[in-house]
Design a protein around this motif. Structure first.
Motif, short mmCIF file in Angstrom:
data_model
loop_
_atom_site.label_atom_id
_atom_site.label_comp_id
_atom_site.label_asym_id
_atom_site.label_seq_id
_atom_site.Cartn_x
_atom_site.Cartn_y
_atom_site.Cartn_z
N ILE A 1 -4.63 3.54 10.09
CA ILE A 1 -5.07 2.16 9.93
C ILE A 1 -6.25 1.94 10.87
O ILE A 1 -6.23 2.38 12.01
CB ILE A 1 -3.92 1.17 10.25
N ILE B 1 -1.51 6.39 2.74
CA ILE B 1 -2.24 5.99 3.94
C ILE B 1 -1.88 6.90 5.13
O ILE B 1 -0.70 7.14 5.39
CB ILE B 1 -1.90 4.52 4.33
N GLY C 1 -8.02 1.18 1.02
CA GLY C 1 -7.79 -0.23 0.72
C GLY C 1 -8.06 -1.10 1.92
O GLY C 1 -8.24 -0.60 3.03
N GLU D 1 -0.42 4.55 -1.70
CA GLU D 1 -1.82 4.92 -1.43
C GLU D 1 -1.96 6.12 -0.50
O GLU D 1 -3.07 6.55 -0.21
CB GLU D 1 -2.59 3.73 -0.84
N PHE E 1 0.82 -1.22 0.00
CA PHE E 1 0.00 0.00 0.00
C PHE E 1 0.85 1.27 0.00
O PHE E 1 0.37 2.35 0.32
CB PHE E 1 -0.96 -0.01 1.20
N LEU F 1 -6.33 2.69 5.70
CA LEU F 1 -6.15 1.28 5.34
C LEU F 1 -6.85 0.45 6.41
O LEU F 1 -6.55 0.56 7.60
CB LEU F 1 -4.65 0.93 5.30
#
Ligand code: G4P
Ligand code: NA
Ligand code: NA
Length: 194
Positions: A54, A51, A149, A49, A46, A121
């Motif tokens: 989380i 991010i 994702g 991405e 990832f 994420l």
């Protein structure tokens, strides 16, 4: 992820055609070194991405999420399955049905730790029918944050979870993708790897 597949083959117990027990490194005892590798593998998958957070679900999602958070340099929020005494304000909640347990539950997280600027994420230990993932997408989106994702440690590819989550337009990456648990054996999809 070869190391993970190897550990599943060596230590996993096939309880029946549907259920794989991995209590020696993931669901009861936790192997921190393996979790560090898993965190690195999520970072690699990832890394483009952007991010910023989380989000996972207690309890078994927490250890791979923390090592991924460490690898990626972002904080980790775990959604709760039971009402917390102190967690009351600004709750995002969603109802989740478990086909395995045949019961509904409510998951929640506090919106104070997510904002519309966040790219989230979602990480979980297992992907079966995708219901936990749907609930997590729902509560993240309630806060205005964006789901970038979903990362799964072990996917049971013979169940419907991947299709259900992808139908929401979300990218799904799993580190070990089980094709079958028939005849007491774990078989992985060939394309799973690196
Ligand atoms: P779904 O979200 O994909 O629809 O899954 P489901 O409701 O069927 O899963 C219920 C619980 O069982 C979840 O853990 C899930 O991670 C776990 N699970 C599903 N299939 C397997 C499997 O083959 N092996 C193992 N070991 N677990 C499986 P949970 O109740 O949330 O528990 P925990 O996070 O506290 O460990
Ligand atoms: Na679990
Ligand atoms: Na889980």
């Amino acid at each position: 992820m070869e190391l993970l597949k190897q550990r599943i083959q060596e230590e996993g117990k096939v309880l029946n055609d549907q259920v794989l027990k991995v209590d020696s490194f993931l669901n009861h005892q936790v192997d921190p070194l393996l979790m560090m590798e898993i965190g690195e593998a999520f970072r690699e998958r990832f890394k483009h991405e952007g991010i910023t957070k989380i989000v996972t679900l207690e309890s078994s999602g927490i250890s791979p999420s923390v090592t991924a958070g460490l690898a990626m340099g972002v904080k980790v929020i775990f959604a709760r399955k039971r009402k917390s005494l102190t967690l009351t304000d600004g709750l995002a909640t969603s109802k989740v049905y478990s086909f395995t347990k045949e019961e509904w539950s409510e998951i929640s997280l506090s919106s104070e730790f997510l904002s519309p600027d966040d790219r989230v994420l979602i990480i979980d230990d297992f992907l079966a029918n995708g219901q936990a993932g749907l609930g997590l997408i729902d509560i993240v989106e309630q806060t205005g944050a964006q789901v970038a994702g979903i990362g799964i440690v072990i996917e049971k590819g013979f169940q419907s979870g991947r299709e259900i989550l992808q139908s929401k337009g979300v990218r799904v990456e799993s580190l070990a993708r089980v094709q079958s648990l028939q005849n007491g054996r774990v078989t992985f999809y060939k394309e799973t790897g690196v």
